[in-house]
Write an enzyme that holds these catalytic residues in place. Structure first.
Site, PDB file in Angstrom:
ATOM      1  N   ASP A  83      -3.178  -3.404   2.407  1.00 29.82           N
ATOM      2  CA  ASP A  83      -4.665  -3.284   2.873  1.00 29.82           C
ATOM      3  C   ASP A  83      -5.059  -4.564   3.186  1.00 29.82           C
ATOM      4  O   ASP A  83      -6.528  -5.001   3.032  1.00 29.82           O
ATOM      5  CB  ASP A  83      -5.310  -2.001   2.405  1.00 29.82           C
ATOM      6  CG  ASP A  83      -6.484  -1.781   3.700  1.00 29.82           C
ATOM      7  OD1 ASP A  83      -6.313  -1.777   4.570  1.00 29.82           O
ATOM      8  OD2 ASP A  83      -7.898  -0.909   3.375  1.00 29.82           O
ATOM      9  N   THR A 121      -5.025   0.632   6.807  1.00 32.29           N
ATOM     10  CA  THR A 121      -5.636   0.840   7.797  1.00 32.29           C
ATOM     11  C   THR A 121      -5.057   0.829   9.211  1.00 32.29           C
ATOM     12  O   THR A 121      -4.172   0.136   9.283  1.00 32.29           O
ATOM     13  CB  THR A 121      -6.454  -0.530   8.122  1.00 32.29           C
ATOM     14  OG1 THR A 121      -7.944  -0.510   6.660  1.00 32.29           O
ATOM     15  CG2 THR A 121      -7.692  -0.010   9.070  1.00 32.29           C
TER      16      THR A 121
END
Length: 302
Positions: A83, A121
């Site tokens: 991430d 994300t």
């Protein structure tokens, strides 16, 4: 994993790490997270995206070199971050970028992680993770892709692939070529590096060792980054040490507080934030319930 198990997982990973460009957890004690010998409450994300004030190419290079070293260290420790994005990169008081938020990280054995589930994300996910076919993919290549999106954000203030609809965003990531805005103008070396990091095929995507040698990163060889063996050492953490790192947490409520601070990437008093947000809640128990609900929401727990 449930919320408490996630806390232990993040603490276990943070406890293992010791590097200039990675947030380090020394201990959890009375709900104060001490990192690198001091409190990181003043650290802020290196950039909020989108922004109309991107970094100059020179500043982006300084920060990106820190990220490269931090990721190389994580991979050396057999950890895939999964991430990487500007909001998970904290700018320390020493001026160095420190990688934070290990909530979806994976530890692996061997030379690379072979992953089969998506995490992270959406705008920073690699195209190989967005297919309907059941397959496995390289963890290291995922981090490199996210680093490429992050570098693009640094110099243009926005992600290379955007769409308000998630399926359309996935399609753009899988099929749309990288386009560079007319302004600001960036060097050909930087364009080359971004394109090689945002290569759709993970098998031909540039690797971290190759990134270190790229002319834009090494400034045409005049400022080489340290060799892996010069900044990476194996850190072994026993199960007993992991348990000891949290043994002073007295209750479930404290565990929830720790998780909230990890999620907010802030080591300051989380009640201060919630008190402002929940003015109508005067009882600490109600604040705690609100915090727990936010923790579960952040981690997509039902």
């Amino acid at each position: 994993l449930g919320p408490l198990e996630r806390v232990y997982q993040e603490i276990a990973i943070l406890k293992k790490l010791d590097h200039l460009n990675v947030v380090k957890l020394v201990e959890v004690k009375y709900c104060e997270l001490q990192a690198n010998g001091g409190v990181l409450g003043g650290c802020l994300p290196v950039m909020e995206v989108p922004t109309d004030k991107p970094f100059t190419e020179e500043q982006a290079c300084i920060y990106f070199r820190d990220i490269v070293l931090g990721i190389e260290y994580l991979h050396f420790q057999k950890i895939i971050h999964r991430d990487i994005k500007p909001s998970n990169l904290l700018l320390g008081d020493d001026g160095h970028v420190k990688i934070a938020d290990f909530g979806v990280s994976n530890e692996f054995k061997g030379s690379d992680a072979q992953l089969s589930s998506t995490a992270g994300t959406p705008a920073f996910m690699a195209p190989e993770t967005l297919t309907d076919e059941l397959q496995s993919f390289s963890g290291k290549a995922l981090d490199v892709w996210a680093m490429g999106v992050t570098l693009y954000c640094f110099v243009f203030g926005k992600c290379p692939f955007t769409d308000e609809y998630i399926l359309a965003l996935h399609r753009r990531i899988r099929t749309q070529p990288v386009e560079f805005p007319d302004t600001p103008t960036i060097s050909n070396d930087l364009k080359d590096l971004i394109l090689r990091m945002l290569e759709k095929n993970p098998n031909t995507r540039i690797t971290v060792p190759e990134i270190k040698l790229h002319p834009w990163v090494s400034k045409n060889g005049t400022a080489p980054l340290p060799l892996e063996e010069e900044h990476c050492t194996v850190v072994e953490v026993t199960e007993e040490e992991v348990q000891n790192s949290v043994k002073l947490i007295p209750s479930l409520s404290a565990m929830i507080l720790v998780k909230a601070m990890l999620r907010k990437r802030s080591f300051s008093n989380p009640f201060e934030y919630l008190a402002r947000k929940e003015r109508s809640m005067s009882a600490p128990g109600k604040l705690l319930i609100s915090m727990f609900q936010q923790v579960c929401k952040d981690d997509n727990f039902q």
